[in-house]
Design an enzyme around this catalytic site. Structure first.
Site, PDB file in Angstrom:
ATOM      1  N   ASN A   1       0.848  -1.195   0.000  1.00  0.00           N
ATOM      2  CA  ASN A   1       0.000   0.000   0.000  1.00  0.00           C
ATOM      3  C   ASN A   1       0.885   1.247   0.000  1.00  0.00           C
ATOM      4  O   ASN A   1       2.109   1.142  -0.002  1.00  0.00           O
ATOM      5  CB  ASN A   1      -0.948  -0.019   1.206  1.00  0.00           C
ATOM      6  CG  ASN A   1      -0.173  -0.112   2.505  1.00  0.00           C
ATOM      7  OD1 ASN A   1       0.619   0.768   2.826  1.00  0.00           O
ATOM      8  ND2 ASN A   1      -0.353  -1.210   3.238  1.00  0.00           N
TER       9      ASN A   1
ATOM     10  N   ASP B   1      -4.377  -6.453   5.396  1.00  0.00           N
ATOM     11  CA  ASP B   1      -5.348  -7.325   6.067  1.00  0.00           C
ATOM     12  C   ASP B   1      -5.264  -8.761   5.542  1.00  0.00           C
ATOM     13  O   ASP B   1      -5.501  -9.708   6.271  1.00  0.00           O
ATOM     14  CB  ASP B   1      -6.774  -6.793   5.838  1.00  0.00           C
ATOM     15  CG  ASP B   1      -6.987  -5.467   6.554  1.00  0.00           C
ATOM     16  OD1 ASP B   1      -6.349  -5.257   7.602  1.00  0.00           O
ATOM     17  OD2 ASP B   1      -7.781  -4.639   6.057  1.00  0.00           O
TER      18      ASP B   1
ATOM     19  N   LYS C   1       8.669 -17.337 -10.338  1.00  0.00           N
ATOM     20  CA  LYS C   1       7.951 -16.207 -10.913  1.00  0.00           C
ATOM     21  C   LYS C   1       6.773 -16.709 -11.757  1.00  0.00           C
ATOM     22  O   LYS C   1       6.953 -17.617 -12.585  1.00  0.00           O
ATOM     23  CB  LYS C   1       8.914 -15.409 -11.793  1.00  0.00           C
ATOM     24  CG  LYS C   1       8.322 -14.146 -12.350  1.00  0.00           C
ATOM     25  CD  LYS C   1       9.335 -13.423 -13.218  1.00  0.00           C
ATOM     26  CE  LYS C   1       8.632 -12.346 -14.015  1.00  0.00           C
ATOM     27  NZ  LYS C   1       9.461 -11.829 -15.086  1.00  0.00           N
TER      28      LYS C   1
ATOM     29  N   ILE D   1      -2.615  -7.582  14.278  1.00  0.00           N
ATOM     30  CA  ILE D   1      -1.514  -7.285  15.214  1.00  0.00           C
ATOM     31  C   ILE D   1      -2.003  -6.481  16.414  1.00  0.00           C
ATOM     32  O   ILE D   1      -1.773  -6.843  17.570  1.00  0.00           O
ATOM     33  CB  ILE D   1      -0.383  -6.525  14.486  1.00  0.00           C
ATOM     34  CG1 ILE D   1       0.194  -7.417  13.381  1.00  0.00           C
ATOM     35  CG2 ILE D   1       0.689  -6.086  15.472  1.00  0.00           C
ATOM     36  CD1 ILE D   1       1.235  -6.735  12.502  1.00  0.00           C
TER      37      ILE D   1
ATOM     38  N   PHE E   1      -4.282   3.603  14.642  1.00  0.00           N
ATOM     39  CA  PHE E   1      -4.571   4.605  13.618  1.00  0.00           C
ATOM     40  C   PHE E   1      -5.659   4.051  12.715  1.00  0.00           C
ATOM     41  O   PHE E   1      -5.689   2.855  12.437  1.00  0.00           O
ATOM     42  CB  PHE E   1      -3.324   4.904  12.769  1.00  0.00           C
ATOM     43  CG  PHE E   1      -2.469   6.004  13.330  1.00  0.00           C
ATOM     44  CD1 PHE E   1      -1.741   5.802  14.488  1.00  0.00           C
ATOM     45  CD2 PHE E   1      -2.396   7.238  12.703  1.00  0.00           C
ATOM     46  CE1 PHE E   1      -0.958   6.810  15.018  1.00  0.00           C
ATOM     47  CE2 PHE E   1      -1.608   8.258  13.218  1.00  0.00           C
ATOM     48  CZ  PHE E   1      -0.891   8.041  14.378  1.00  0.00           C
TER      49      PHE E   1
ATOM     50  N   LYS F   1     -11.668  -3.326  18.900  1.00  0.00           N
ATOM     51  CA  LYS F   1     -10.302  -3.830  19.129  1.00  0.00           C
ATOM     52  C   LYS F   1      -9.795  -3.510  20.534  1.00  0.00           C
ATOM     53  O   LYS F   1      -8.629  -3.732  20.832  1.00  0.00           O
ATOM     54  CB  LYS F   1      -9.369  -3.267  18.068  1.00  0.00           C
ATOM     55  CG  LYS F   1      -9.776  -3.691  16.662  1.00  0.00           C
ATOM     56  CD  LYS F   1      -8.646  -3.584  15.685  1.00  0.00           C
ATOM     57  CE  LYS F   1      -9.128  -4.101  14.332  1.00  0.00           C
ATOM     58  NZ  LYS F   1      -8.091  -4.241  13.350  1.00  0.00           N
TER      59      LYS F   1
END
Ligand SMILES: Cc1cc2nc3c(=O)[nH]c(=O)nc-3n(C[C@H](O)[C@H](O)[C@H](O)COP(=O)(O)O)c2cc1C
Length: 407
Positions: free
Chosen positions: A214, A283, A293, A314, A330, A348
């Site tokens: 990301n 995720d 490959k 985590i 965050f 959480k």
């Protein structure tokens, strides 16, 4: 290098120079602050340019010196709001009697006063003037008012003055100014605490040459690591791949995948008082990372299907552990920011969550700025747009306040 001064490394200091005989000392100060790793930008008042040329300060700071408020060219290059947001600290050296008066009365009739008024970061002033000017009730009232509003007063010193008088009003010696400036960044709020921070993206292997990841740059996590160090904490920084240099004194653990990050977090958890999960952890990961490959058009297929499995959560595992560190998450969202963040906080079992809108390209992922809302069980606070460094300091302060409430 003296350990205390490491707090100046990578600090963005906006140096304001006003019109006094000590203005020439701003040149030496600029160089010396840069030697300590600080980044300097300079605003001069018009009077200051009568005492030292902008060219000198521009050459030393290697940045254009900012002079005008109402100049369309300079305003479009780096405007007053941008300058205010850029700064971790506004340091006025020397601060004239006139400047103290204008700052105290909330003037915004030139660039420097306007930036001070627009800034969210701390402001420090080092007055320098004739002893009679300093002693005058008006100047004394102004400096007291500024201090009562949270402006940091550095000096003045006592001694022989340029005009031949002796008394209080001299600019602090440069060495003392540098030390005092570094101390402004050293809050001691997390002294004795071990803070574990995850930062950056994770990479989930598809085959030996490809991965899914990301856009996280790691900037916010690294800024937070620096802020925690400055607040006196020991910092374990568990980082996915980034282009950033880890802050000095952080114990860097480099990881690649979410599983890697998870395992390293778990192995150091017993040492941790405060956990801050800033990393953008994938995720899901491909169920099978191919050993070779993947070839184009294998078996003449026009599409390629990958199957994904869930990665460990985590932060949820950290928040579930016994004893549980103070756990901060965050939430990078693109819509319904606050609602999603509060849901994540509760589900959480986090102690604090910092929510930001990553759909806004001006802030978030790759930017140096961030605009967030910080939420906890019983409350929230909206943070205006500010540098990731300044935001990190606010987060550290909020964490330390919450921890104190717990004891
Ligand atoms: C030669 C000279 C030296 C000056 N030195 C000082 C000084 O050391 N401190 C001070 O507060 N004002 C000093 N002044 C007065 C300021 O320059 C004056 O108040 C000016 O308006 C300050 O503008 P500023 O606050 O916008 O920079 C001095 C003036 C002159 C002519």
């Amino acid at each position: 290098m003296d350990n205390t001064l490491l707090t100046l490394r990578n600090r963005r200091i906006l140096l304001g120079v006003t019109g006094g005989i000590a203005a020439y000392k701003a040149a030496e100060l600029t160089r010396r602050l840069q030697d300590q790793g600080a980044k300097i930008r300079i605003i001069m008042t018009r009077s200051a340019t009568e005492f030292i040329t902008p060219l000198t300060l521009q050459a030393l700071s290697t940045n254009p010196v900012h002079l005008d408020l109402l100049n369309p060219d300079t305003e479009s290059a780096m405007g007053h709001i941008e300058l205010a947001r850029w700064a971790d600290l506004i340091l006025i050296v020397p601060a004239s009697a006139n400047f103290l008066a204008r700052l105290a009365s909330g003037h915004s009739d030139d660039l420097l006063t306007t930036v001070c008024l627009a800034a969210e970061c701390p402001v420090a002033v080092a007055p320098a003037m004739n002893q009679a000017m300093w002693a005058k009730p008006a100047t004394q009232a102004n400096q007291k008012l500024l201090v009562s509003r949270g402006v940091h007063l550095l000096g003045p010193d006592h001694g022989i003055q340029a005009c031949g008088d002796t008394g209080a009003g001299r600019l602090l010696e440069i060495d003392r100014l540098i030390l005092a400036t570094s101390e402004l960044f050293d809050s001691g709020e997390l002294t004795g605490k071990t803070v574990m921070i995850t930062a950056g993206p994770t990479r989930e292997a598809i085959d030996p040459v490809r991965y899914i990841s990301n856009h996280s740059s790691g900037k916010q996590g690294y800024a937070l690591a620096q802020a925690a160090l400055d607040a006196g904490a020991r910092v374990i920084l568990i980082s996915g791949p980034t282009q950033l240099a880890a802050p000095d004194r952080a114990e860097l653990v480099s990881v690649v995948s979410a599983q890697d990050m998870h395992d390293n977090v778990q192995s150091r958890l017993s040492e941790t008082d405060i956990f801050v999960g800033v990393a953008a952890v994938a995720d899901y990961r491909p169920k099978l990372a191919q050993n070779q490959k993947i070839k184009k058009n294998a078996a003449n297929k026009r599409t390629l299907t990958l199957e994904f499995v869930e990665n460990p959560d985590i932060i949820a595992e950290v928040a579930d552990s016994v004893p549980k560190p103070f756990t901060v998450g965050f939430a990078a969202e693109t819509e319904n920011i606050e609602a999603y963040a509060r849901k994540k906080l509760i589900e959480k079992k986090l102690d604090l969550i910092i929510a930001n809108n990553v759909a806004n390209a001006q802030i978030g992922f790759n930017s140096d700025l961030n605009e967030t809302t910080i939420l906890w069980q019983e409350g929230k606070v909206n943070m205006p747009t500010m540098s990731k460094r300044a935001l990190s300091e606010k987060i550290v302060t909020i964490i330390s306040q919450h921890i104190k409430q717990r004891i």
